[in-house]
Scaffold this motif. Sequence first.
Motif, mmCIF file in Angstrom:
data_model
loop_
_atom_site.group_PDB
_atom_site.id
_atom_site.type_symbol
_atom_site.label_atom_id
_atom_site.label_comp_id
_atom_site.label_asym_id
_atom_site.label_seq_id
_atom_site.Cartn_x
_atom_site.Cartn_y
_atom_site.Cartn_z
ATOM 1 N N GLN A 226 5.444 4.263 1.445
ATOM 2 C CA GLN A 226 5.294 3.052 0.636
ATOM 3 C C GLN A 226 5.529 1.865 1.544
ATOM 4 O OE1 GLN A 226 4.487 2.646 -2.720
ATOM 5 N NE2 GLN A 226 4.411 0.478 -2.182
ATOM 6 N N MET A 227 4.551 0.992 1.615
ATOM 7 C CA MET A 227 4.620 -0.164 2.509
ATOM 8 C C MET A 227 4.572 -1.432 1.666
ATOM 9 S SD MET A 227 2.103 1.119 5.584
ATOM 10 C CE MET A 227 0.642 0.855 4.611
ATOM 11 N N ASN A 228 5.627 -2.194 1.739
ATOM 12 C CA ASN A 228 5.721 -3.459 1.004
ATOM 13 C C ASN A 228 5.847 -4.612 1.988
ATOM 14 O OD1 ASN A 228 5.764 -1.997 -1.437
ATOM 15 N ND2 ASN A 228 8.002 -1.812 -1.358
ATOM 16 N N SER A 229 5.628 -5.802 1.485
ATOM 17 C CA SER A 229 5.749 -7.012 2.316
ATOM 18 C C SER A 229 4.985 -6.866 3.626
ATOM 19 C CB SER A 229 7.226 -7.312 2.589
ATOM 20 O OG SER A 229 7.928 -7.474 1.386
ATOM 21 N N LEU A 230 3.761 -6.431 3.519
ATOM 22 C CA LEU A 230 2.975 -6.147 4.718
ATOM 23 C C LEU A 230 2.710 -7.413 5.517
ATOM 24 C CD1 LEU A 230 0.632 -3.451 3.229
ATOM 25 C CD2 LEU A 230 1.993 -3.163 5.287
ATOM 26 N N LYS A 231 2.692 -7.219 6.835
ATOM 27 C CA LYS A 231 2.460 -8.314 7.769
ATOM 28 C C LYS A 231 1.184 -8.045 8.568
ATOM 29 C CE LYS A 231 7.449 -8.865 8.439
ATOM 30 N NZ LYS A 231 8.552 -8.910 9.448
ATOM 31 N N VAL A 232 0.644 -9.081 9.136
ATOM 32 C CA VAL A 232 -0.562 -8.922 9.952
ATOM 33 C C VAL A 232 -0.327 -7.903 11.061
ATOM 34 C CG1 VAL A 232 -2.114 -10.106 11.538
ATOM 35 C CG2 VAL A 232 -1.424 -11.222 9.412
ATOM 36 N N GLU A 233 0.886 -7.907 11.610
ATOM 37 C CA GLU A 233 1.187 -7.003 12.723
ATOM 38 C C GLU A 233 1.327 -5.545 12.295
ATOM 39 O OE1 GLU A 233 2.744 -9.857 11.944
ATOM 40 O OE2 GLU A 233 4.917 -9.689 12.227
ATOM 41 N N ASP B 203 12.727 -0.453 13.726
ATOM 42 C CA ASP B 203 13.242 -1.763 13.334
ATOM 43 C C ASP B 203 12.152 -2.663 12.767
ATOM 44 O OD1 ASP B 203 15.649 -2.045 16.081
ATOM 45 O OD2 ASP B 203 15.786 -1.058 14.125
ATOM 46 N N SER B 204 10.946 -2.484 13.253
ATOM 47 C CA SER B 204 9.848 -3.358 12.838
ATOM 48 C C SER B 204 9.461 -3.178 11.365
ATOM 49 C CB SER B 204 8.624 -3.113 13.723
ATOM 50 O OG SER B 204 8.233 -1.743 13.680
ATOM 51 N N VAL B 205 9.839 -2.042 10.765
ATOM 52 C CA VAL B 205 9.452 -1.792 9.370
ATOM 53 C C VAL B 205 10.648 -1.596 8.453
ATOM 54 C CG1 VAL B 205 7.325 -0.723 10.204
ATOM 55 C CG2 VAL B 205 9.247 0.731 9.535
ATOM 56 N N LYS B 206 11.831 -1.577 9.009
ATOM 57 C CA LYS B 206 13.033 -1.319 8.219
ATOM 58 C C LYS B 206 13.173 -2.350 7.104
ATOM 59 C CE LYS B 206 16.154 0.379 10.764
ATOM 60 N NZ LYS B 206 17.235 0.556 11.774
ATOM 61 N N GLY B 207 13.445 -1.854 5.908
ATOM 62 C CA GLY B 207 13.595 -2.734 4.756
ATOM 63 C C GLY B 207 12.292 -3.022 4.033
ATOM 64 N N ARG B 208 11.170 -2.638 4.645
ATOM 65 C CA ARG B 208 9.861 -2.886 4.018
ATOM 66 C C ARG B 208 9.121 -1.595 3.703
ATOM 67 N NH1 ARG B 208 6.011 -5.214 6.875
ATOM 68 N NH2 ARG B 208 6.773 -4.528 8.915
ATOM 69 N N PHE B 209 9.321 -0.569 4.519
ATOM 70 C CA PHE B 209 8.637 0.710 4.322
ATOM 71 C C PHE B 209 9.622 1.746 3.807
ATOM 72 C CE2 PHE B 209 5.048 0.231 7.746
ATOM 73 C CZ PHE B 209 4.688 -0.989 7.184
ATOM 74 N N THR B 210 9.117 2.667 2.986
ATOM 75 C CA THR B 210 9.923 3.774 2.487
ATOM 76 C C THR B 210 9.129 5.063 2.599
ATOM 77 O OG1 THR B 210 11.046 2.325 0.901
ATOM 78 C CG2 THR B 210 11.211 4.699 0.537
ATOM 79 N N LEU C 38 0.860 -1.183 0.000
ATOM 80 C CA LEU C 38 0.000 0.000 0.000
ATOM 81 C C LEU C 38 0.891 1.225 0.000
ATOM 82 C CD1 LEU C 38 -2.726 -0.818 2.711
ATOM 83 C CD2 LEU C 38 -3.112 -0.571 0.262
ATOM 84 N N ARG C 39 0.358 2.331 -0.508
ATOM 85 C CA ARG C 39 1.061 3.614 -0.407
ATOM 86 C C ARG C 39 0.145 4.613 0.273
ATOM 87 N NH1 ARG C 39 3.718 7.938 -4.649
ATOM 88 N NH2 ARG C 39 1.542 8.469 -5.057
ATOM 89 N N LEU C 40 0.590 5.107 1.385
ATOM 90 C CA LEU C 40 -0.152 6.106 2.132
ATOM 91 C C LEU C 40 0.304 7.508 1.745
ATOM 92 C CD1 LEU C 40 -0.066 4.536 5.717
ATOM 93 C CD2 LEU C 40 -1.583 4.011 3.785
ATOM 94 N N SER C 41 -0.630 8.446 1.837
ATOM 95 C CA SER C 41 -0.318 9.851 1.570
ATOM 96 C C SER C 41 -0.748 10.703 2.752
ATOM 97 C CB SER C 41 -1.050 10.337 0.313
ATOM 98 O OG SER C 41 -0.642 9.622 -0.826
#
Length: 118
Positions: free
Chosen positions: A84-91, A64-71, A18-21
């Motif tokens: 920009q959120m990639n590889s989203l997890k339930v958490e 740390d919980s989002v590093k490497g997945r969010f930009t 997803l991409r948030l604005s």
Amino acid sequence: QVQPVESGGGLVQPGGSLRLSCVASGSIFSSNAVGWYRQAPGKGRELVATITAGGSRNYANYADSVKGRFTISRDNAKNTVYLQMNSLKVEDTAAYYCNTPPVVQWRWGQGTQVTVSS
């Protein structure tokens, strides 16, 4: 006082994107560092990403919980910050908000809900 408007949330399966604005009108937008916060049900608000104030270069930091997945990124001409959120997890399920770290200077917006579920 600035009140941002967040958008872009939704329901997505684990592994999705997803991409948030965040649009925050105001002449001083470019001079503010901006962060994305999230709050899951029954939990406190967590700062997950920040981007420095506008300039020739911007620097980002991540929990740390989002590093490497969010930009996080920003477009000062549009008074907008993106997540920009990639590889989203339930958490990652939470309401997401933007504001100015480390000291909140804006009103809190309504946020945008992100739900990650299969």
